[in-house]
Design a protein around this motif. Structure first.
Motif, PDB file in Angstrom:
ATOM      1  N   LYS A   1       8.961   5.442  -5.317  1.00 38.62           N
ATOM      2  CA  LYS A   1       9.794   5.286  -6.517  1.00 38.62           C
ATOM      3  C   LYS A   1      10.019   3.821  -6.857  1.00 38.62           C
ATOM      4  O   LYS A   1      10.054   3.447  -8.030  1.00 38.62           O
ATOM      5  N   THR A   2      10.155   2.980  -5.830  1.00 37.37           N
ATOM      6  CA  THR A   2      10.362   1.550  -6.063  1.00 37.37           C
ATOM      7  C   THR A   2       9.092   0.884  -6.570  1.00 37.37           C
ATOM      8  O   THR A   2       9.140   0.087  -7.510  1.00 37.37           O
ATOM      9  N   ALA A  39      -2.429   7.729  -3.067  1.00 36.00           N
ATOM     10  CA  ALA A  39      -2.932   6.694  -2.146  1.00 36.00           C
ATOM     11  C   ALA A  39      -3.395   5.508  -2.973  1.00 36.00           C
ATOM     12  O   ALA A  39      -4.392   5.597  -3.691  1.00 36.00           O
ATOM     13  N   ILE A  40      -2.653   4.401  -2.868  1.00 37.32           N
ATOM     14  CA  ILE A  40      -2.997   3.188  -3.612  1.00 37.32           C
ATOM     15  C   ILE A  40      -3.042   2.034  -2.617  1.00 37.32           C
ATOM     16  O   ILE A  40      -2.094   1.792  -1.870  1.00 37.32           O
ATOM     17  N   ASP A  41      -4.191   1.329  -2.601  1.00 35.80           N
ATOM     18  CA  ASP A  41      -4.342   0.183  -1.696  1.00 35.80           C
ATOM     19  C   ASP A  41      -4.146  -1.114  -2.445  1.00 35.80           C
ATOM     20  O   ASP A  41      -4.512  -1.290  -3.555  1.00 35.80           O
ATOM     21  N   ASP A  46       0.852  -1.195   0.000  1.00 41.16           N
ATOM     22  CA  ASP A  46       0.000   0.000   0.000  1.00 41.16           C
ATOM     23  C   ASP A  46       0.885   1.241   0.000  1.00 41.16           C
ATOM     24  O   ASP A  46       1.910   1.286   0.674  1.00 41.16           O
ATOM     25  N   ILE A  47       0.457   2.229  -0.776  1.00 40.81           N
ATOM     26  CA  ILE A  47       1.211   3.481  -0.857  1.00 40.81           C
ATOM     27  C   ILE A  47       0.309   4.617  -0.428  1.00 40.81           C
ATOM     28  O   ILE A  47      -0.812   4.762  -0.915  1.00 40.81           O
TER      29      ILE A  47
END
Length: 158
Positions: A115-116, A156-158, A86-87
């Motif tokens: 970035k990764t 925001a990425i789940d 998650d980001i």
């Protein structure tokens, strides 16, 4: 009479300073004006045509930033981004808008994890902002000026 004459001569000698004109140099006026000049603020922020109806300097700034974010969100929503973790990161877009209204991304600052996980994020952001509507440059003292600012973008990425 003699005292009167001495008194008149005394006043004439003392009053010469009142008639003396001081020369004002344009360089001194310019230097004084530059000292009072606030270089970090503009009279009008850059704007899009859609922000013309906004009143007030701060409202136009908010409209401009929200329009940029909306364009970014719309463009990024078209891409399917897959991540293993998650980001939830705030990316800093360092932006320049020159006095002709040209838009440039100077730098994109994000965390190492972002970035990764999304190595193509920089190119996606740059492509998203390639086809912006006409930008009206910032104005300072009735002159169009180049501005630089930082636009925070939440990813925001789940």
């Amino acid at each position: 009479m003699n005292r009167f004459f001495i008194l008149v001569v005394f006043f004439c000698i003392c009053s010469c300073d009142y008639f003396d004109k001081k020369k004002v140099y344009p360089e001194d006026l310019l230097e004084e004006e530059l000292q009072t000049f606030n270089w970090k603020d503009v009279d009008e922020y850059p704007s899009f045509e859609s922000c013309d109806s906004a009143t007030g300097k701060e409202n136009k700034k908010i409209c401009f930033e929200n329009t940029l974010r909306s364009i970014l969100n719309t463009s990024l929503a078209r891409h399917q981004i897959i991540v293993s973790e998650d980001i939830n990161d705030t990316i800093q877009l360092k932006i320049t808008i020159d006095k002709q209204g040209q838009f440039f991304i100077d730098d994109i600052v994000s965390s190492a994890l972002t970035k990764t996980e999304i190595p193509e994020l920089d190119s996606l952001l740059r492509r998203s902002l390639d086809s912006l509507p006409k930008i009206y440059p910032a104005i300072k003292r009735s002159q169009q000026v180049t501005t630089k600012f930082v636009l925070p973008v939440i990813i925001a990425i789940d």
